[in-house]
Design an enzyme around this catalytic site. Structure first.
Site, PDB file in Angstrom:
ATOM      1  N   ASP A  49       3.853  -6.098   3.410  1.00  0.00           N
ATOM      2  CA  ASP A  49       3.613  -4.969   4.302  1.00  0.00           C
ATOM      3  C   ASP A  49       4.683  -4.958   5.390  1.00  0.00           C
ATOM      4  O   ASP A  49       5.564  -5.815   5.442  1.00  0.00           O
ATOM      5  CB  ASP A  49       2.212  -5.082   4.918  1.00  0.00           C
ATOM      6  CG  ASP A  49       1.584  -3.733   5.231  1.00  0.00           C
ATOM      7  OD1 ASP A  49       2.335  -2.772   5.505  1.00  0.00           O
ATOM      8  OD2 ASP A  49       0.349  -3.632   5.225  1.00  0.00           O
ATOM      9  N   ASP A  66       5.979   2.348   6.430  1.00  0.00           N
ATOM     10  CA  ASP A  66       4.754   1.546   6.317  1.00  0.00           C
ATOM     11  C   ASP A  66       3.804   2.271   5.354  1.00  0.00           C
ATOM     12  O   ASP A  66       3.140   3.224   5.760  1.00  0.00           O
ATOM     13  CB  ASP A  66       4.131   1.394   7.702  1.00  0.00           C
ATOM     14  CG  ASP A  66       2.828   0.617   7.701  1.00  0.00           C
ATOM     15  OD1 ASP A  66       2.495  -0.009   6.680  1.00  0.00           O
ATOM     16  OD2 ASP A  66       2.125   0.669   8.730  1.00  0.00           O
ATOM     17  N   HIS A 116       0.816  -1.215   0.000  1.00  0.00           N
ATOM     18  CA  HIS A 116       0.000   0.000   0.000  1.00  0.00           C
ATOM     19  C   HIS A 116       0.849   1.264   0.000  1.00  0.00           C
ATOM     20  O   HIS A 116       1.913   1.338   0.615  1.00  0.00           O
ATOM     21  CB  HIS A 116      -1.015  -0.009   1.142  1.00  0.00           C
ATOM     22  CG  HIS A 116      -0.444   0.097   2.518  1.00  0.00           C
ATOM     23  ND1 HIS A 116      -0.213   1.300   3.146  1.00  0.00           N
ATOM     24  CD2 HIS A 116      -0.094  -0.854   3.425  1.00  0.00           C
ATOM     25  CE1 HIS A 116       0.246   1.099   4.362  1.00  0.00           C
ATOM     26  NE2 HIS A 116       0.349  -0.204   4.557  1.00  0.00           N
ATOM     27  N   GLU A 145      -5.294   1.607   2.463  1.00  0.00           N
ATOM     28  CA  GLU A 145      -5.144   0.424   3.322  1.00  0.00           C
ATOM     29  C   GLU A 145      -5.301   0.792   4.783  1.00  0.00           C
ATOM     30  O   GLU A 145      -5.882   0.029   5.576  1.00  0.00           O
ATOM     31  CB  GLU A 145      -3.767  -0.208   3.069  1.00  0.00           C
ATOM     32  CG  GLU A 145      -3.562  -1.571   3.724  1.00  0.00           C
ATOM     33  CD  GLU A 145      -2.976  -1.494   5.136  1.00  0.00           C
ATOM     34  OE1 GLU A 145      -2.874  -2.537   5.811  1.00  0.00           O
ATOM     35  OE2 GLU A 145      -2.616  -0.373   5.572  1.00  0.00           O
ATOM     36  N   GLU A 146      -4.783   1.943   5.175  1.00  0.00           N
ATOM     37  CA  GLU A 146      -4.759   2.326   6.591  1.00  0.00           C
ATOM     38  C   GLU A 146      -6.143   2.654   7.149  1.00  0.00           C
ATOM     39  O   GLU A 146      -6.293   2.802   8.360  1.00  0.00           O
ATOM     40  CB  GLU A 146      -3.832   3.528   6.798  1.00  0.00           C
ATOM     41  CG  GLU A 146      -2.355   3.267   6.493  1.00  0.00           C
ATOM     42  CD  GLU A 146      -1.685   2.335   7.496  1.00  0.00           C
ATOM     43  OE1 GLU A 146      -2.388   1.826   8.410  1.00  0.00           O
ATOM     44  OE2 GLU A 146      -0.471   2.127   7.380  1.00  0.00           O
ATOM     45  N   HIS A 154       3.756   3.543  12.662  1.00  0.00           N
ATOM     46  CA  HIS A 154       2.791   4.647  12.647  1.00  0.00           C
ATOM     47  C   HIS A 154       3.296   5.848  13.425  1.00  0.00           C
ATOM     48  O   HIS A 154       2.572   6.469  14.197  1.00  0.00           O
ATOM     49  CB  HIS A 154       1.419   4.197  13.167  1.00  0.00           C
ATOM     50  CG  HIS A 154       0.702   3.285  12.232  1.00  0.00           C
ATOM     51  ND1 HIS A 154      -0.642   2.979  12.368  1.00  0.00           N
ATOM     52  CD2 HIS A 154       1.120   2.608  11.131  1.00  0.00           C
ATOM     53  CE1 HIS A 154      -1.009   2.161  11.394  1.00  0.00           C
ATOM     54  NE2 HIS A 154       0.054   1.917  10.629  1.00  0.00           N
TER      55      HIS A 154
END
Length: 358
Positions: free
Chosen positions: A233, A178, A62, A210-211, A319
């Protein structure tokens, strides 16, 4: 690392991945037989096998990152934010952010915090919720903000560039590793098959949103056709001092997904990935992590259901603006996927081999 360096410099929270899409398309086009950007913003690059009857393998990474949108522009010129994706409010104070305007210009801002000299006792032991945070872009009034081209809904992302930790460590930090790191791996994989067609038709997906719930790939899963699907991922390393015995470590190789909250990996895919790693004497880790999900959670519903799994690269401080990975794990992920693709034409994809006499 050149692909990764270019990708993390773009600002692309979920739903606002345009800048990332442009960079991915430019990098992937020379190595793809066909390339398309769908209505969602997903980039689909296909590198065909020589035979028309070859198996098809879909691999997705992603492009989006966690971030914010401008929620409100105050009369005082400060911006209020709405979250896009999930992250810990504790990390947000005093961060530098980009606000990307409709024109594509990026404006620098900072998430404000009380000066140390003005803190009350209660401030030192509390976490400021994101709804109370504000962004300072230097404006003195709402009109100054508007004059800069900022509007409600504009995407906001962390500031950062790819930098090596220490010297000669091979470990790098940036925001949005990410999953821009996964995208970089897939671009490298496409390059590997530039001169010679892959043994199976390779459908590489660079997905969006995606998130916020696997939305980009969920749309693709309704019409893509494939024999095998993989997500690539990042996953959370727990090898820092806060934890005891670690489950996933930086530098110990890419991970072969066993399960997370979105996917129970298909046994044939697990076997195939582990066999490919063994053949290359490539160190890998087995990943069991309920607190994470990947595009595999949507890809598994292709057609009437397809053999699905995932490969992950361990990532510290996920994140956050200071995610950390080990470049050797990225290189290992390329080798693992390439080996798996070479073995895939003969891989038994049945969930279980049944005894015909039973």
């Amino acid at each position: 690392m050149n692909h990764l360096r270019a990708l993390v410099e773009a600002t692309g929270p979920s739903g606002s991945e345009e800048d990332v899409v442009q960079r991915v398309v430019k990098a992937a086009r020379p190595y793809a037989d066909s390339l398309d950007v769908d209505a969602f913003g997903n980039v689909i690059a296909v590198r065909r096998a020589e035979g028309d009857k070859a198996r098809r393998c879909i691999i997705s990474a992603h492009m989006d990152e966690v971030g914010f949108r401008v929620y409100k522009i105050g009369a005082d010129g400060f911006l209020r934010l709405e979250k896009v994706g999930g992250f810990d409010d504790r990390i947000l104070l005093a961060q530098r952010v980009w606000i990307r305007t409709e024109s594509g210009e990026r404006l620098l801002g900072v998430i404000g915090c009380k000066s140390a000299h003005l803190l009350a006792d209660g401030d030192r032991s509390s976490v400021v919720p994101y709804a109370s945070l504000y962004v300072d872009i230097g404006a003195r009034s709402q009109q100054e903000v508007l004059d800069m081209g900022v509007a409600v809904g504009d995407p906001v992302g962390f500031v950062g560039s790819l930098s090596e930790l220490g010297r000669g460590t091979g470990r790098y930090t940036a925001h949005a590793l990410d999953d821009r790191a996964g995208c970089a791996v897939l671009l490298t994989l496409l390059e590997r098959f530039h001169e010679t067609p892959p043994p199976v038709t390779l459908v590489v997906v660079f997905s969006v949103q995606e998130e916020v719930g696997l939305r980009g790939v969920e749309a693709l899963a309704r019409h893509l056709q494939g024999d095998v699907a993989l997500a690539l991922d990042m996953t959370a390393a727990d090898d820092t001092p806060e934890f005891g015995d670690s489950h996933l470590r930086l530098g110990a190789g890419p991970t072969v997904k066993v399960m997370d909250f979105s996917t129970q990996a298909h046994p044939a895919i697990r076997r195939g990935l582990l066999a490919a790693a063994h053949k290359q004497n490539l160190p890998v880790q087995r990943e069991v992590l309920k607190g994470i999900g990947t595009d595999a959670g949507a890809l598994q519903y292709l057609g009437q259901g397809v053999a699905t799994g995932a490969v992950s690269v361990t990532n510290r401080y996920t994140h956050s603006p200071v995610e950390v990975l080990d470049s050797r794990d990225l290189e290992g992920a390329v080798s693992l996927l390439e080996g798996f693709l070479h073995d895939l034409p003969d891989l038994d994809l049945r969930f279980v081999a049944l005894n015909d006499e039973a």
